[in-house]
Each structure stands twice: as structure tokens, then as C-alpha cells.
Motif scaffolding. Structure first.
Motif, short mmCIF file in Angstrom:
data_model
loop_
_atom_site.label_atom_id
_atom_site.label_comp_id
_atom_site.label_asym_id
_atom_site.label_seq_id
_atom_site.Cartn_x
_atom_site.Cartn_y
_atom_site.Cartn_z
N ASP A 145 0.61 -1.25 0.16
CA ASP A 145 -0.06 0.15 -0.12
C ASP A 145 0.87 1.21 -0.08
O ASP A 145 0.28 2.34 -0.11
N VAL A 146 2.23 1.21 0.13
CA VAL A 146 3.11 2.16 0.07
C VAL A 146 3.29 2.95 -1.11
O VAL A 146 3.52 1.93 -1.84
N ARG A 147 3.07 4.17 -1.45
CA ARG A 147 3.37 4.66 -2.74
C ARG A 147 4.68 5.56 -2.78
O ARG A 147 4.98 6.22 -1.78
N THR A 148 5.61 5.28 -3.76
CA THR A 148 7.01 5.61 -3.82
C THR A 148 7.01 6.47 -4.96
O THR A 148 6.44 6.36 -5.97
N PRO A 149 8.20 7.30 -5.06
CA PRO A 149 8.41 7.80 -6.41
C PRO A 149 8.79 6.68 -7.35
O PRO A 149 9.35 5.76 -6.94
N PRO A 150 8.54 6.88 -8.75
CA PRO A 150 9.08 5.76 -9.54
C PRO A 150 10.48 5.69 -9.85
O PRO A 150 11.09 6.51 -9.36
N LEU A 151 10.72 4.79 -10.59
CA LEU A 151 12.31 4.58 -10.67
C LEU A 151 12.83 5.88 -11.54
O LEU A 151 14.14 5.97 -11.03
N ASP A 152 12.20 6.42 -12.25
CA ASP A 152 12.63 7.55 -13.13
C ASP A 152 12.96 8.85 -12.16
O ASP A 152 13.92 9.48 -12.49
N TYR A 153 12.47 8.82 -10.96
CA TYR A 153 12.71 9.88 -10.13
C TYR A 153 14.13 9.68 -9.51
O TYR A 153 14.96 10.52 -9.40
N TYR A 154 14.66 8.33 -9.56
CA TYR A 154 15.66 8.06 -8.99
C TYR A 154 16.94 8.00 -10.00
O TYR A 154 18.12 8.11 -9.61
N SER A 155 16.68 7.91 -11.19
CA SER A 155 17.20 7.81 -12.38
C SER A 155 18.69 8.96 -12.29
O SER A 155 19.86 8.59 -12.36
N PRO A 156 18.34 10.10 -12.07
CA PRO A 156 19.31 11.01 -12.17
C PRO A 156 20.15 11.09 -11.15
O PRO A 156 21.54 11.02 -11.18
N LEU A 157 19.79 10.61 -9.79
CA LEU A 157 20.80 10.22 -8.74
C LEU A 157 21.76 9.33 -9.01
O LEU A 157 22.76 9.20 -8.78
N VAL A 158 20.95 8.01 -9.52
CA VAL A 158 21.77 6.93 -9.90
C VAL A 158 23.02 7.19 -10.84
O VAL A 158 24.15 6.99 -10.59
N ARG A 159 22.51 8.04 -11.83
CA ARG A 159 23.60 8.56 -12.94
C ARG A 159 24.57 9.50 -12.38
O ARG A 159 25.79 9.22 -12.67
N THR A 160 24.34 10.33 -11.23
CA THR A 160 25.21 11.15 -10.70
C THR A 160 26.24 10.34 -9.81
O THR A 160 27.53 10.42 -9.83
N VAL A 161 25.76 9.56 -9.17
CA VAL A 161 26.52 8.53 -8.10
C VAL A 161 27.45 7.79 -9.09
O VAL A 161 28.77 7.58 -8.43
N LEU A 162 27.03 7.09 -10.29
CA LEU A 162 27.65 5.97 -10.75
C LEU A 162 28.56 6.69 -11.95
O LEU A 162 29.10 6.12 -12.83
N SER A 163 28.71 8.08 -11.98
CA SER A 163 29.46 8.78 -12.60
C SER A 163 30.86 9.50 -12.32
O SER A 163 31.33 10.13 -12.74
N ARG A 164 31.11 8.71 -10.97
CA ARG A 164 32.28 9.34 -10.32
C ARG A 164 33.19 8.06 -10.11
O ARG A 164 33.58 7.68 -8.99
N PRO A 165 33.62 7.61 -11.12
CA PRO A 165 34.73 6.65 -11.13
C PRO A 165 35.89 6.99 -10.48
O PRO A 165 36.20 8.07 -10.49
N GLY A 166 36.37 5.93 -9.65
CA GLY A 166 37.48 6.24 -8.80
C GLY A 166 37.39 6.98 -7.51
O GLY A 166 38.14 7.00 -6.81
N SER A 167 36.09 7.58 -7.10
CA SER A 167 35.83 8.15 -5.89
C SER A 167 35.45 7.13 -4.71
O SER A 167 35.16 7.60 -3.68
N GLY A 168 35.17 5.97 -5.37
CA GLY A 168 34.72 4.83 -4.20
C GLY A 168 35.94 4.03 -3.78
O GLY A 168 36.91 4.43 -3.89
N ILE A 169 35.44 3.10 -3.35
CA ILE A 169 36.34 2.06 -2.89
C ILE A 169 37.26 1.57 -3.73
O ILE A 169 38.41 1.13 -3.57
N GLY A 170 36.95 1.45 -4.99
CA GLY A 170 37.67 1.18 -6.13
C GLY A 170 39.15 2.03 -6.41
O GLY A 170 40.00 1.58 -7.19
N SER A 171 39.15 3.31 -5.79
CA SER A 171 40.15 4.03 -6.05
C SER A 171 41.25 3.43 -5.12
O SER A 171 41.01 2.90 -4.09
N ASP A 172 42.46 3.73 -5.27
CA ASP A 172 43.60 3.39 -4.63
C ASP A 172 43.48 4.01 -3.09
O ASP A 172 43.86 3.20 -2.20
#
Length: 179
Positions: A145-172
């Protein structure tokens, strides 16, 4: 060839975000006998993280925490964690990697899992955040019964976070800190 690949990654040629969004969309067809499908569960978890004021990477982690279920229910947290590893902090990676163990408190002993499994991480700097993730965001995110924003709402955030190569644990730097 290495120069071409490096330039492609720098210019946004890596379509990781597109592939992650497609995997998330595929969770619409994964139900696992629960009252909601896995995409709705992911959206509810992300909405709970957002409402709690979580940082961007944790909202994306909440959205993607069960992403591995698009491939297999077994070890799905580790699958999701490895996909996001280059883009998130060591703490977010660890929470994704081990979120299943933090949820063992919800499973009866007859399943063969130790409901106290999370305690082995109690000295980790991310432990408290993982408890909040599991107990406050993930656990109750199964309400049809919970209504949430659709996936499209989160798409820009996903794109922002996943556009930061080297900023996470994968960096040296983060790799050295995680050891």
C-alpha cells in the motif's frame, strides 16, 4: 587501445548507470513470494533512506541493495556491492556486501542462519549505519500500500553517483583505507 578506453570512461562512455537501471527495472518481475516485487521493495527502501536524510550514495545503495537478485537470490548482496564498488565509499560497500547477514535477525533459527551474525561486525565503523540500513530501511519495505516515487525519479541520482569513477572503494586511496 588503453587510451581509447580511458577517454571513453572520462567522457561518460561507460554506461554502467544505464545497465544498473535496466537491472533494477528487471526486478519488477521478481516477486519471491513477497507482497511486493523486488523493484517496489527497492523503491521503498530508497524512499526510506531519502526520508531519513541519507547521503546520495546511501540512497543509491538502498535502491540497489538487492540488485543481485536480478541474477541470483544467493549472495545477492555481494553481487550488488561489487557492481557499486567503484562508485561508493568503503562503508557503503561493506553495508551492501553484508546486508543479508544484518537481516538474519529476522529469520527463524530453523533456516540454519545465525541470527547474531551481524555482531561479528560490531567494531567496524559502518556497523551502526548497517543496523539502521537493515532495521529501518530494508526490513519494513514490503508494504503493497506504500506509494513511492517511480524509478525515473531516482535515475538522475543513480547517474550522478555512478558517474564518479575512482571516487569509491575502487580508487587507490579507498582501497588502502579498507585494508
Amino acid at each position: 587501445m588503453a587510451t581509447v578506453v580511458a577517454e571513453s570512461l572520462r567522457s561518460g562512455g561507460d554506461s554502467t548507470a544505464d545497465r544498473v537501471l535496466c537491472l533494477l527495472e528487471s526486478l519488477r518481475h521478481v516477486r519471491l513470494g513477497l507482497p511486493v516485487n523486488q523493484l517496489d521493495h527497492a523503491l521503498q527502501t530508497a524512499a526510506r533512506a531519502e526520508t531519513a536524510g541519507a547521503p546520495e550514495e546511501m540512497i543509491v545503495a538502498a535502491l540497489c541493495h538487492d540488485l543481485g537478485k536480478a541474477i541470483s537470490g544467493h549472495n545477492h548482496g555481494a553481487i550488488a556491492a561489487e557492481i557499486l564498488r567503484p562508485f561508493v565509499s568503503a562503508g557503503a560497500y561493506a553495508i551492501l556486501r553484508h546486508h543479508e547477514e544484518f537481516r538474519y535477525v529476522d529469520y527463524p533459527r530453523w533456516t540454519g542462519v545465525d541470527p547474531r551474525a551481524r555482531l561479528r561486525f560490531r567494531d567496524e565503523p559502518w556497523y551502526r549505519a548497517a543496523v539502521v540500513f537493515a532495521d529501518e530501511w530494508d526490513r519494513g519495505a514490503l508494504d503493497p500500500d506504500v506509494r513511492t516515487p517511480p524509478l525515473d525519479y531516482y535515475s538522475p541520482l543513480v547517474r550522478t553517483v555512478l558517474s564518479r569513477p575512482g571516487s569509491g572503494i575502487g580508487s587507490d586511496r579507498h582501497f588502502r583505507e579498507a585494508r
